[in-house]
Design an enzyme around this catalytic site. Sequence first.
Site, PDB file in Angstrom:
ATOM      1  NE  ARG A   1      -4.320  -1.191  -0.010  1.00 31.23           N
ATOM      2  CZ  ARG A   1      -4.474  -2.287  -0.735  1.00 31.23           C
ATOM      3  NH1 ARG A   1      -3.444  -2.746  -1.444  1.00 31.23           N
ATOM      4  NH2 ARG A   1      -5.614  -2.933  -0.757  1.00 31.23           N
TER       5      ARG A   1
ATOM      6  CD  GLU B   1      -2.736   3.234  -5.959  1.00 31.63           C
ATOM      7  OE1 GLU B   1      -3.740   2.705  -6.498  1.00 31.63           O
ATOM      8  OE2 GLU B   1      -1.893   2.597  -5.334  1.00 31.63           O
TER       9      GLU B   1
ATOM     10  CG  HIS C   1      -2.804  -0.870  -6.949  1.00 29.76           C
ATOM     11  ND1 HIS C   1      -3.275  -0.098  -5.915  1.00 29.76           N
ATOM     12  CD2 HIS C   1      -2.794  -2.145  -6.473  1.00 29.76           C
ATOM     13  CE1 HIS C   1      -3.548  -0.861  -4.863  1.00 29.76           C
ATOM     14  NE2 HIS C   1      -3.269  -2.106  -5.183  1.00 29.76           N
TER      15      HIS C   1
END
Length: 317
Positions: free
Chosen positions: A233, A262, A281
């Site tokens: 994370r 993000e 991601h």
Amino acid sequence: MSRAKVIITDLDHDNIHIETKLFQDYSIPFELKQCKTEDELIDECQGAAAFAIQYAPITKRVLEYLPDLRLVVRYGVGVNTVDLEAATALGVQICNIPDYGTHEVADHALAMMLNLTRKITQMNNLIRNGIWDYQKSIPVFRHSEQIIGVIGLGRIGTAFAQKVQSLGCKVIGFDPRKKENQSKFVEMVSFQELLEHSDVISIHCPLETAEDLINEQQLKSMKSTAYLINVSRGGIVNETALDKALREGWIAGAAVDVAQKEPLGVASPLLKHENFLCTPHMGWYSEQSAKELKRKVAEEVIRFLQNEKVHYPVNTP
């Protein structure tokens, strides 16, 4: 509760074919929404007994304004967008899917490690600019003489440790939940020992217990020849501190699959460093894991609505 309403609150997947078939097989009514805020959830999801969520914020306010809600299942592992304390107090079961992409994420971390340590992207970029010179890669070190530090030894961290051990690397690990050696290929050490001795550090722990775990102090404790990898994370690594570490040469490089916010914008100073790698991601993704995730989310919802025991509880309401 078999006729209870299910809402998929938000999703960036290209379809819900798998979920649709499973819910229809059990005659469970469902809808797909794209709720990104508390207000959208409250306004558009009244009457829902179960949520399947990706990024939707399940806050105390949302939970209080949706009195029929009894279950939230997250597409993924992390539940940092969910107020677990409020959910538990209000009798809402929270579940995640912790085992759908274990090897994909571990493989992604391994790929990042090999890219950094063998300087693949850096050399490729030089060649594209007309420079064919292996000496620009110096120094590169033999993997069998490297120490790899793994922070977090759950499913993914353990899988990553096993993969890098097969390269001949020595693997050391830190996990506050696991005091004893987990296996014959991981030596458990203190957090500070891991920072000081590792040639590569790979992060595999949840944000909920590790926010800002890697900041200036920790980066300064690392070897100047060491690399940092984060596929967990974004908030675990302080990006301002990481930028400074790369700019001032505290560490040799870093690779991340996640960001504090993000998407990582093109204006991010991190992208100016040639020894910084970033992917969007995607560590969890393969064709197989994407299908497995969707199936397991729907199956967990169905189990709950059929008054069966859920497989992946995060809390105990």
